[in-house]
Enzyme design. Structure first.
Site: not given
Ligand code: F6R
Length: 585
Positions: A2, A580
């Protein structure tokens, strides 16, 4: 998870909010909405689907004050009624929220009486509480309403009679920028960077009332506090495909520049300075925590640190770590790896580590993130904004930084960057492999040791953007169970970049082929002719040392996953059900 935005000023708030939503869309895209002050009341425009679905609704609308939201559903399915903003029962308040109100059910029972919620969301209760506690929009009553909430939140709200935004936050990011005749609010600074030179970061427990061209900050007791603004870093505004069809493709193509940048930044002196607050002489154990792709980066980091420092180093899935009763003390270093620095499970792991007196280090792409703020030290992965939901360049960058860290601690020199992996010609076979895989329902992806980490990351990538079920295994585990699944329909992708392990890997390949399974072998090693001839496909990549190989071997597969996603008609930038930044546990 969000994205929220707010605007008050001379410009048309609705078009400004829409532009901000387009930039925030990576944070969630199952529905979006804009609420704005009009004719002394609050009007809301909401739509299910991507932000672009809102565009016909905003035509011809104008206002000078409003709030906006792009959603990744936690409570309640994606629907217009569940989309934010949420209005209070008397329509005096509208609220957009990022996070989770953990005690929403309790609050509904305690305060709502005859008021019947219209949505299934946890957020709606916030707007009702504001109308109950704070009908006239004064800050101390606003604070009383918010103090009922437990959980995590960034909140931006408007009151029907005021050209003002009311803000607060806990564990979710929120930034404010003030111009001459306008002010804007966002979950992400990059949405503010093109129009403002400076910004304020709201901290947990702080409140703000934002008017056109001014902001007043309050602490949780309602006392006015002074905050210093920070200079906007202009390159945070680059949320642009720069001619590429998808962000994911652009981000894969940026990988060489990212690695080159990291080589130029992280010499031993720079690492010494960045790590000055961690006393490595006291550390006798390192635990790395992360989620998803970042967890795979932790696996690599743990291996490198164990090989080079002889400090016991282990990788942990952050959502499990906090419940695993980890043995933490002041001689433990906990390294949190997170592209966004916002992932709730990773943040909780660090909160636990801090409570137990551990040293903490963040490896992140966002040095202004909550994670970075919590840790004693931060290593920036410097890969520029990553917008595509599936992580690519950030993964390679995390690995590279951990490679540097382990060599810095062991005072051993770095091997140089391998430019051959960025020669486009070596990826000619991406299309061939993609065509072989595009109609498959399932895959096995195998590797030993460091190649197993690549298998894990590869399986995640193709699952999340191509929706093909991919099961990663250490090659040596084959005969302990899953070989039972191999038949003439099976396709196994095998990574082999470790010379010393090649003979055993080839045995595994023989075992698969003798049961009718097909093998796609991705390697930088010499493969005997009699095996080559029986493979479904051999991908020969440039020779690279074992330690560095996971940083490079994944590139081929990132490209394959992207291509297969397109061939199956998916949008690789916005895979279904994902977001993301995952700011809820
Ligand atoms: C897969 C992906 C997710 C992130 C996970 C952790 O391609 O991007 O598995 O790696 O949501 O995100 P961060 O690195 O932002 O803690």
């Amino acid at each position: 998870m969000c994205g929220i935005a707010g605007y008050v000023g001379d410009d048309n708030a609705i078009s400004r909010l829409y532009t901000m939503l387009e930039k925030l869309e990576y944070r969630g895209y199952d529905s979006s909405g804009i609420g704005y002050i009009c004719n002394g009341g609050i009007a809301c425009l909401k739509q299910v689907g991507e932000v672009s679905c809102l565009s016909p609704l905003i035509m011809g609308k104008s206002s000078h004050c409003g709030i906006a939201h792009t959603r990744w559903a936690t409570h309640g399915k994606p629907s217009e009624v569940n989309a934010h903003p949420h209005l209070s029962f008397d329509k005096k308040w509208a609220v957009v929220h990022n996070g989770i109100v953990e005690n929403a059910t309790y609050l509904k029972e305690k305060y709502l009486g005859d008021i019947v919620p219209v949505s299934e969301t946890d957020t709606e209760i916030i707007s009702h509480l504001l109308s109950i506690f704070c009908p006239d929009g004064d800050i101390s009553s606003f604070i009383s309403a918010i103090s009922c909430l437990s959980g995590s939140y960034a909140i931006c709200s408007v009151h029907e009679n005021m050209q003002r935004l009311f803000l607060t936050k806990k564990h979710c990011p929120l930034f404010v920028a003030i111009g001459r005749c306008e002010s804007a609010v966002s979950s992400d600074i990059s949405c503010l960077a093109d129009r403002f030179d400076r910004f304020y970061e709201l901290l947990d427990g702080e409140y703000a009332v934002v008017e056109s061209g001014r902001v007043t900050f309050y602490n949780s007791h309602g006392k006015i506090i002074h905050k210093d603004s920070q200079k906007m870093c202009k390159n945070t505004s680059v949320v642009d495909k720069c001619g590429y069809i998808h962000f994911m493709l652009k981000e894969i193509e940026e990988e060489e520049d990212v690695l080159e940048r990291l080589y130029s930044i992280y010499d031993a002196e720079r690492l010494r300075q960045e790590l000055i607050d961690i006393d490595f002489d006291r550390i006798d154990r390192i635990m790395l925590v992360g989620c998803g792709t970042a967890y795979h980066a932790c696996m690599y980091g743990a291996t490198m640190l164990s090989w080079h420092t002889h400090i016991t180093s282990t990788a942990h899935i952050a959502s499990e770590f906090i419940y695993s009763r980890p043995d933490l003390d002041d001689r433990t270093l906990v390294i949190a790896v997170s592209q966004s620095g916002e992932t709730a499970d990773t943040i909780s792991s660090i909160e636990l580590a801090r409570k137990k007196g551990c040293a903490t280090l963040a490896i992140t792409n966002c040095t202004s993130s909550p994670l970075s703020r919590l840790c004693h030290a931060t290593l920036d992965i410097h890969c520029g904004k990553e917008i595509a939901v599936a992580s690519t360049k950030a993964y390679n960058a995390m690995l590279q930084v951990m490679y540097f860290l382990s060599h810095y601690l062991s005072k051993t020199p770095y091997l140089p960057l391998c430019h051959e992996y960025f020669d486009k010609a070596i990826y000619d076979d991406v299309d061939k492999v993609s065509m072989l895989l595009k109609d498959k329902r399932e895959l096995f992806i195998l590797g030993r040791n460091l190649d197993y980490i690549t298998a894990m990351e590869s399986a995640l990538k193709i699952k999340e953007i191509a929706y093909i079920f991919a099961s990663p295994h250490p090659t040596g585990e084959l005969k302990y169970g899953f070989i039972a699944l191999i038949d003439s329909d099976s396709v196994c992708v095998v990574f082999a970049f470790d010379d010393a392990l090649l003979p055993k890997t080839l045995l595994g390949i023989e075992e698969i082929m003798s049961r009718g399974g097909s093998v796609i072998l991705i390697t930088c090693l010499e493969i005997p002719r009699n095996i080559q001839d029986r493979l479904m496909c051999l991908i020969s990549l440039p020779v690279i040392g074992t330690e560095l190989s996971p940083i490079y071997s994944i590139i081929f597969w990132q490209k394959v996953s992207y291509r297969v996603s397109i061939l199956r008609g998916n949008n690789p930038d916005k895979p279904r059900n994902l977001a993301k930044s995952v700011t809820v546990e």
